[in-house]
Design a protein around this motif. Sequence first.
Motif, PDB file in Angstrom:
ATOM      1  N   SER A  43       0.834  -1.211   0.000  1.00  0.00           N
ATOM      2  CA  SER A  43       0.000   0.000   0.000  1.00  0.00           C
ATOM      3  C   SER A  43       0.867   1.258   0.000  1.00  0.00           C
ATOM      4  O   SER A  43       0.509   2.254  -0.647  1.00  0.00           O
ATOM      5  CB  SER A  43      -0.956   0.008   1.194  1.00  0.00           C
ATOM      6  N   GLN A  56       2.013   1.753  -3.595  1.00  0.00           N
ATOM      7  CA  GLN A  56       0.945   2.250  -4.464  1.00  0.00           C
ATOM      8  C   GLN A  56       0.570   3.696  -4.180  1.00  0.00           C
ATOM      9  O   GLN A  56       0.120   4.401  -5.070  1.00  0.00           O
ATOM     10  CB  GLN A  56      -0.283   1.357  -4.338  1.00  0.00           C
ATOM     11  N   SER A  57       0.751   4.137  -2.959  1.00  0.00           N
ATOM     12  CA  SER A  57       0.343   5.499  -2.615  1.00  0.00           C
ATOM     13  C   SER A  57       1.488   6.510  -2.719  1.00  0.00           C
ATOM     14  O   SER A  57       1.277   7.702  -2.481  1.00  0.00           O
ATOM     15  CB  SER A  57      -0.247   5.538  -1.204  1.00  0.00           C
TER      16      SER A  57
END
Length: 84
Positions: free
Chosen positions: A42, A45-46
């Motif tokens: 995560s 992806q961020s």
Amino acid sequence: LNHRYAQALATSLSQNSLQATIDNYQQRIWPVALRDWQRWGSDYQSYGGWSWRSDWTTPDEELEYLRQWTQERTTFMQGLYGGD
């Protein structure tokens, strides 16, 4: 040069050889890759530099992509230089 490529495509760069190499790497690193993805996926992806992307893949999807790309590339190279 073409003959040397054809020889490599029939031996060390054959589809069987490349898939065996992928299998070997997968066996050696898969547990760590999955653990890292669980922990950092995560965040990856961020990250602001590419957070606009929406084409993320899972480790399983990446592995399948690698296998497919290798197969397609080997077929392409065999068309150019021969080999099995």
